[in-house]
Design a protein around this motif. Structure first.
Motif, mmCIF file in Angstrom:
data_model
loop_
_atom_site.group_PDB
_atom_site.id
_atom_site.type_symbol
_atom_site.label_atom_id
_atom_site.label_comp_id
_atom_site.label_asym_id
_atom_site.label_seq_id
_atom_site.Cartn_x
_atom_site.Cartn_y
_atom_site.Cartn_z
ATOM 1 N N ALA A 159 0.853 -1.192 0.000
ATOM 2 C CA ALA A 159 0.000 0.000 0.000
ATOM 3 C C ALA A 159 0.888 1.240 0.000
ATOM 4 O O ALA A 159 1.811 1.348 -0.795
ATOM 5 N N SER A 160 0.648 2.181 0.892
ATOM 6 C CA SER A 160 1.401 3.434 0.919
ATOM 7 C C SER A 160 1.003 4.224 2.144
ATOM 8 O O SER A 160 -0.091 4.031 2.702
ATOM 9 N N THR A 161 1.867 5.148 2.531
ATOM 10 C CA THR A 161 1.472 6.093 3.577
ATOM 11 C C THR A 161 0.231 6.860 3.153
ATOM 12 O O THR A 161 -0.591 7.232 3.991
ATOM 13 N N LYS A 191 -4.923 2.883 -2.610
ATOM 14 C CA LYS A 191 -4.078 2.316 -1.561
ATOM 15 C C LYS A 191 -4.843 2.175 -0.246
ATOM 16 O O LYS A 191 -4.615 1.232 0.526
ATOM 17 N N ILE A 195 -5.650 -1.541 1.938
ATOM 18 C CA ILE A 195 -5.467 -1.791 3.367
ATOM 19 C C ILE A 195 -6.680 -2.505 3.953
ATOM 20 O O ILE A 195 -6.547 -3.451 4.740
ATOM 21 N N THR A 214 -0.464 -6.019 5.053
ATOM 22 C CA THR A 214 -0.112 -4.889 4.204
ATOM 23 C C THR A 214 1.249 -4.354 4.612
ATOM 24 O O THR A 214 1.569 -4.288 5.800
ATOM 25 N N SER A 216 3.105 -0.806 4.091
ATOM 26 C CA SER A 216 2.904 0.570 3.626
ATOM 27 C C SER A 216 4.224 1.328 3.660
ATOM 28 O O SER A 216 4.686 1.760 4.720
ATOM 29 N N ASN A 266 -1.283 -3.789 9.093
ATOM 30 C CA ASN A 266 -0.597 -2.883 8.181
ATOM 31 C C ASN A 266 0.737 -2.489 8.804
ATOM 32 O O ASN A 266 0.787 -1.774 9.800
ATOM 33 N N VAL A 268 3.801 -0.319 8.728
ATOM 34 C CA VAL A 268 4.163 0.982 8.156
ATOM 35 C C VAL A 268 5.662 1.200 8.297
ATOM 36 O O VAL A 268 6.206 1.155 9.395
#
Length: 276
Positions: A159-161, A191, A195, A214, A216, A266, A268
């Motif tokens: 995913a992504s921030t 994205k 999540i 996920t 991220s 997730n 991160v």
């Protein structure tokens, strides 16, 4: 207190005998994912569109690497790849859903206009939904079903921030205060969807031994304009953008038995971007 056998710790991170698929495997980060998985013993499948020549990159990885041409939005393409992978390696144990579209506008003079929400092209939004969301759905369905049937596996959705927080549009302004670009709406939308899809799939396949998490990441420095690198770095607690190798450790962790009791989560890795 339970005694820990230190000799078993490296084994937790080993992927010897496991087969890992990386979609978008020839991209900047995709290549690093493949190299990391190969380094800990996995059979690596570099999966990407034919134009990206995944077979050529797979050859650079050496023995037990396979390049396959796929279209993540085409079910037939994925089924053909699945059959080829099973014929070669006999199992599918890890899926890294890495393929994605991140908007780029070829004409810098039009970038600010086209990336603004008010004028953002509908076709661009639809295409991002197809690749970034439908593609993850289809790959998980086709490849993940093999894992569910065999009773084990790990799916890692990238995913992504920007799937967690809204884009800070100020980092796309140059030293003169000109807005050269907006982070367009499709990437954060897709994205964020990934999540929650992770949570769905983790709950659905938990009793099948398939873990779904996920990863991220934050932004990777890759020859961007100096003003952007400076603006981005100032927002991270570590004061820099990521290198293309900064996500390899997290990926191996999620792919391996080191994260055996982790699913629906997730992870991160963003240099502290979302911490404040």
């Amino acid at each position: 207190m339970e005694n820990i056998n230190k000799s078993t710790i490296p084994q937790l991170f080993s992927l010897v005998g496991k087969t890992a698929i990386v979609t978008g495997g020839t991209g900047l980060i995709g290549k690093k994912h493949c190299e990391a998985l190969k380094a800990v013993g996995a059979n690596v499948v570099v999966a990407d569109i034919a134009q990206a020549n995944p077979k050529a990159f797979a050859e650079t990885l050496g023995e037990n690497a396979l390049g396959v041409n796929i279209d993540v939005t085409n079910e037939t393409s994925l089924i053909d790849a699945k059959n080829e992978i099973l014929a070669r390696f006999g199992s599918i144990d890890i899926l890294v859903n890495n393929a994605a579209i991140n908007d780029m506008f070829e004409n810098p003079e039009l970038a600010a206009s086209l990336s603004a929400f008010e004028k953002y092209p509908l076709e661009s939004f639809r295409k991002s939904l197809e690749v970034n969301v439908l593609g993850v759905f289809l790959c998980s369905q086709v490849f993940g079903a093999v894992m569910a049937e065999q009773g084990s596996g790990s799916i890692i959705n990238i995913a992504s921030t920007y799937g967690i927080v809204g884009p800070d549009q100020s980092i796309y302004r140059n030293e003169a205060g000109e807005q050269l670009f907006f982070k367009s709406p499709s990437y954060p939308t897709t994205k964020g969807a990934i999540i929650n899809f992770t949570r769905y799939l983790a709950a659905y396949w938990g009793n099948k031994g398939v873990r779904v998490n996920t990863l991220s990441p934050g932004g990777v420095e890759n020859s961007q304009d100096e003003y952007f690198v400076k603006n981005y770095s100032a927002k991270t607690l570590l004061g820099r953008m990521a290198t293309s190798s900064d996500y390899q450790g997290a990926l191996i962790y999620l792919a391996s038995d080191a994260s055996a009791y982790m699913t629906g989560t997730n992870l991160v890795v963003d240099g502290g971007w979302t911490a404040i």
